[in-house]
Motif scaffolding. Structure first.
Motif, PDB file in Angstrom:
ATOM      1  N   LEU A 102       0.832  -1.208   0.000  1.00 36.29           N
ATOM      2  CA  LEU A 102       0.000   0.000   0.000  1.00 36.29           C
ATOM      3  C   LEU A 102       0.866   1.258   0.000  1.00 36.29           C
ATOM      4  N   ALA A 103       1.928   1.257   0.805  1.00 38.33           N
ATOM      5  CA  ALA A 103       2.801   2.420   0.881  1.00 38.33           C
ATOM      6  C   ALA A 103       3.491   2.682  -0.453  1.00 38.33           C
ATOM      7  N   ALA A 104       3.932   1.616  -1.122  1.00 34.41           N
ATOM      8  CA  ALA A 104       4.633   1.778  -2.392  1.00 34.41           C
ATOM      9  C   ALA A 104       3.728   2.375  -3.468  1.00 34.41           C
ATOM     10  N   VAL A 105       2.500   1.853  -3.584  1.00 39.16           N
ATOM     11  CA  VAL A 105       1.615   2.384  -4.613  1.00 39.16           C
ATOM     12  C   VAL A 105       1.129   3.787  -4.251  1.00 39.16           C
ATOM     13  N   ALA A 106       1.077   4.106  -2.943  1.00 33.96           N
ATOM     14  CA  ALA A 106       0.725   5.464  -2.530  1.00 33.96           C
ATOM     15  C   ALA A 106       1.806   6.453  -2.960  1.00 33.96           C
ATOM     16  N   VAL A 107       3.069   6.066  -2.821  1.00 32.82           N
ATOM     17  CA  VAL A 107       4.180   6.906  -3.286  1.00 32.82           C
ATOM     18  C   VAL A 107       4.064   7.144  -4.789  1.00 32.82           C
ATOM     19  N   SER A 108       3.735   6.105  -5.515  1.00 30.49           N
ATOM     20  CA  SER A 108       3.537   6.255  -6.954  1.00 30.49           C
ATOM     21  C   SER A 108       2.403   7.232  -7.255  1.00 30.49           C
ATOM     22  N   GLY A 109       1.328   7.159  -6.461  1.00 31.36           N
ATOM     23  CA  GLY A 109       0.204   8.074  -6.657  1.00 31.36           C
ATOM     24  C   GLY A 109       0.588   9.522  -6.432  1.00 31.36           C
ATOM     25  N   VAL A 110       1.467   9.768  -5.458  1.00 37.08           N
ATOM     26  CA  VAL A 110       1.937  11.133  -5.221  1.00 37.08           C
ATOM     27  C   VAL A 110       2.737  11.632  -6.420  1.00 37.08           C
ATOM     28  N   GLY A 111       3.554  10.758  -6.989  1.00 34.67           N
ATOM     29  CA  GLY A 111       4.310  11.146  -8.175  1.00 34.67           C
ATOM     30  C   GLY A 111       3.407  11.522  -9.332  1.00 34.67           C
ATOM     31  N   VAL A 112       2.372  10.717  -9.549  1.00 38.17           N
ATOM     32  CA  VAL A 112       1.408  11.023 -10.608  1.00 38.17           C
ATOM     33  C   VAL A 112       0.704  12.349 -10.331  1.00 38.17           C
ATOM     34  N   ALA A 113       0.349  12.589  -9.060  1.00 37.70           N
ATOM     35  CA  ALA A 113      -0.332  13.823  -8.674  1.00 37.70           C
ATOM     36  C   ALA A 113       0.541  15.043  -8.919  1.00 37.70           C
ATOM     37  N   ALA A 114       1.822  14.932  -8.613  1.00 38.91           N
ATOM     38  CA  ALA A 114       2.727  16.063  -8.796  1.00 38.91           C
ATOM     39  C   ALA A 114       2.946  16.379 -10.266  1.00 38.91           C
ATOM     40  N   TYR A 115       2.863  15.367 -11.102  1.00 44.61           N
ATOM     41  CA  TYR A 115       3.162  15.549 -12.522  1.00 44.61           C
ATOM     42  C   TYR A 115       2.068  16.306 -13.287  1.00 44.61           C
ATOM     43  N   HIS A 116       0.816  15.927 -13.079  1.00 52.11           N
ATOM     44  CA  HIS A 116      -0.229  16.335 -14.014  1.00 52.11           C
ATOM     45  C   HIS A 116      -0.586  17.830 -14.043  1.00 52.11           C
ATOM     46  N   PRO A 117      -0.717  18.529 -12.922  1.00 54.48           N
ATOM     47  CA  PRO A 117      -1.079  19.953 -13.036  1.00 54.48           C
ATOM     48  C   PRO A 117      -0.043  20.773 -13.809  1.00 54.48           C
ATOM     49  N   GLU A 118       1.226  20.594 -13.484  1.00 54.30           N
ATOM     50  CA  GLU A 118       2.278  21.337 -14.181  1.00 54.30           C
ATOM     51  C   GLU A 118       2.375  20.903 -15.638  1.00 54.30           C
ATOM     52  N   ALA A 119       2.256  19.591 -15.896  1.00 49.65           N
ATOM     53  CA  ALA A 119       2.341  19.096 -17.269  1.00 49.65           C
ATOM     54  C   ALA A 119       1.196  19.630 -18.126  1.00 49.65           C
ATOM     55  N   ALA A 120      -0.012  19.679 -17.559  1.00 50.50           N
ATOM     56  CA  ALA A 120      -1.154  20.188 -18.318  1.00 50.50           C
ATOM     57  C   ALA A 120      -0.995  21.671 -18.624  1.00 50.50           C
ATOM     58  N   ARG A 121      -0.459  22.434 -17.660  1.00 51.45           N
ATOM     59  CA  ARG A 121      -0.258  23.861 -17.893  1.00 51.45           C
ATOM     60  C   ARG A 121       0.798  24.096 -18.968  1.00 51.45           C
ATOM     61  N   VAL A 122       1.900  23.352 -18.887  1.00 54.75           N
ATOM     62  CA  VAL A 122       2.967  23.486 -19.869  1.00 54.75           C
ATOM     63  C   VAL A 122       2.482  23.046 -21.251  1.00 54.75           C
ATOM     64  N   ALA A 123       1.723  21.943 -21.299  1.00 55.69           N
ATOM     65  CA  ALA A 123       1.223  21.455 -22.585  1.00 55.69           C
ATOM     66  C   ALA A 123       0.244  22.444 -23.217  1.00 55.69           C
ATOM     67  N   ARG A 124      -0.595  23.082 -22.397  1.00 53.91           N
ATOM     68  CA  ARG A 124      -1.529  24.064 -22.960  1.00 53.91           C
ATOM     69  C   ARG A 124      -0.769  25.251 -23.542  1.00 53.91           C
ATOM     70  N   GLN A 125       0.308  25.658 -22.881  1.00 55.31           N
ATOM     71  CA  GLN A 125       1.138  26.737 -23.421  1.00 55.31           C
ATOM     72  C   GLN A 125       1.792  26.300 -24.729  1.00 55.31           C
ATOM     73  N   ALA A 126       2.293  25.055 -24.774  1.00 54.50           N
ATOM     74  CA  ALA A 126       2.935  24.554 -25.978  1.00 54.50           C
ATOM     75  C   ALA A 126       1.944  24.355 -27.115  1.00 54.50           C
ATOM     76  N   SER A 127       0.691  24.040 -26.776  1.00 57.37           N
ATOM     77  CA  SER A 127      -0.323  23.787 -27.808  1.00 57.37           C
ATOM     78  C   SER A 127      -0.849  25.054 -28.448  1.00 57.37           C
ATOM     79  N   ARG A 128      -0.588  26.216 -27.814  1.00 55.76           N
ATOM     80  CA  ARG A 128      -1.034  27.505 -28.343  1.00 55.76           C
ATOM     81  C   ARG A 128      -2.555  27.554 -28.513  1.00 55.76           C
TER      82      ARG A 128
END
Length: 414
Positions: A102-128
């Motif tokens: 449970l702890a290992a997959v929770a750590v993975s979930g935090v990584g996924v959570a940290a990635y998506h907001p910044e990635a979506a913002r950067v991708a929207r800027q790149a997509s123009r």
């Protein structure tokens, strides 16, 4: 010499490939469930608890990361969070302890959570501001989902759960892709320029009327995405086991059903961007939810090989609006695009994991078919919420008649 067109598309291509590497780990957790059941004799409820662990911390911290990216550009989060997501899944099968898993997959979930907001913002800027370009970014994540069952089977089917450290390989590749994308895009300069432009317009610095956030519409959109998420995560966790029962097949039949569920998203995501360009985002999203009601009913009720056709239609219905949710959310909250990305791409999706233990408990008490039956009603509820939404920036919407601030900002080059 690189052409002007290639210099524009290169960052988004790299971001899309990096997105695929990250979302392997969202799909990998569900793909590991049958192996936990077979190798460790977990009940349905215990197995679904692993899915919950992957999504629970993600759902809590994702809005926090979204709020942080509203205030500061954090491009370094992309490679770091990718490595964190991969490390968690890689360690999930190493120890026999349920708590450590449970702890290992929770750590993975935090990584996924940290990635998506910044990635979506950067991708929207790149997509123009292009719906189709954002669909390509979302497609990367969907392909990662689709590849997860195949990667998990290749790594774990022969070596058992103790071979899970092999699953860190996509994270290493994804981190390298993120670094290359950020260098190509020069994100810190672009993000600063976009943030400054948005802030100036929101404060009336350009002489135009201030752009307002439409929180009421955004909350309705979020409610619809939660409904979509519960259906998708619930099917992701149990479609493999369910397909074995309904088709009479073995492990291959279950893996094939999960693969179809994920791969159908590739077609749906690209179709969503193109259909929205022609017909508008909200009509396309509404029709997708209506289609999903019928498709999920087919998954629950249709036996035999036709189950795969229903799974494919369900996947298309769930994924056509996927990238459109992101841009709609960002345009409803033009002054808080990081928060909007964190919620539409992260929190609401993660909420599906919270319902999974309930589905597992009902399956233990009755059957998988009975447990999956309530999923038919959720797309209908989502359609009702979407039916009364205005187009962002349209006259009468809370944001007024100005074009979304985010789109104006992303059209500017640093």
């Amino acid at each position: 010499m690189p052409t002007k067109q290639s210099s524009r598309t290169r960052p988004l291509t790299l971001l899309s490939l990096g997105h695929a590497c990250v979302d392997v780990y969202q799909g990998a957790v569900a793909a590991l469930v049958p192996f936990f059941v077979a190798e460790r004799a977990y009940t349905y409820a215990a197995a679904s608890g692993i899915v919950l662990a992957a999504f629970l911390l993600s759902s809590v911290v994702q809005p926090l990361f979204g709020a942080l990216t509203d205030r500061w550009a954090l491009p370094w989060l992309l490679p770091v969070s990718t490595l964190l997501a991969g490390t968690g899944v890689a360690l999930a099968g190493v120890g026999g302890s349920y708590a450590l898993t449970l702890a290992a997959v929770a750590v993975s979930g935090v990584g996924v959570a940290a990635y998506h907001p910044e990635a979506a913002r950067v991708a929207r800027q790149a997509s123009r501001g292009s719906h189709t370009a954002m669909a390509w970014f979302s497609l990367g994540g969907n392909l990662g989902f689709a590849a997860a069952p195949l990667m998990v089977s290749a790594a774990v089917a022969t070596g058992g759960l103790r071979a899970s450290p092999l699953l860190v390989v996509p994270a290493l590749a994804g981190a390298a892709l993120c670094v290359a994308a950020l260098r190509s895009l020069r994100v810190p300069h672009a993000a600063a320029a976009a943030a400054a432009a948005t802030a100036a317009e929101a404060d009336g610095g350009t002489g135009r009327a201030a752009v307002r956030d439409d929180w009421r519409s955004f909350l309705k959109l979020s409610g619809a995405v939660v409904c979509r998420s519960i259906v998708f995560v619930g099917l992701s966790a149990f479609i493999s086991l369910y397909a074995r029962q309904r088709t009479g097949g073995g492990e291959v039949a279950g893996t094939a059903a999960l693969f179809v569920l994920y791969l159908g998203g590739a077609v749906g995501t690209l179709a969503g961007g193109r259909l929205a360009t022609r017909w508008g985002r909200l009509p396309v999203v509404r029709w997708s939810y209506a289609l999903t009601v019928l498709a999920v009913a087919g998954v629950v009720l249709v036996p035999g090989p036709l189950l795969y056709l229903c799974v494919a239609l369900t996947s298309a219905g769930l994924y056509v609006p996927f990238s459109l949710h992101i841009t709609l959310g960002q345009d409803y909250l033009p002054r808080h695009m990081g928060t909007a990305s964190g919620v539409t791409l992260g929190l609401t999706v993660s909420m599906g994991g919270l319902a999974t233990p309930l589905i597992g408990a009902l399956a233990d008490a009755a059957s998988l078919r009975v447990a999956l039956a309530p999923l038919i009603a959720l797309p209908a509820l989502g359609w009702l919420l979407l039916r009364i939404l205005p187009e962002p920036g349209a006259p009468g919407a809370a944001g007024g008649s100005d074009p979304p601030a985010l789109q104006r900002a992303t059209l500017r080059r640093p």
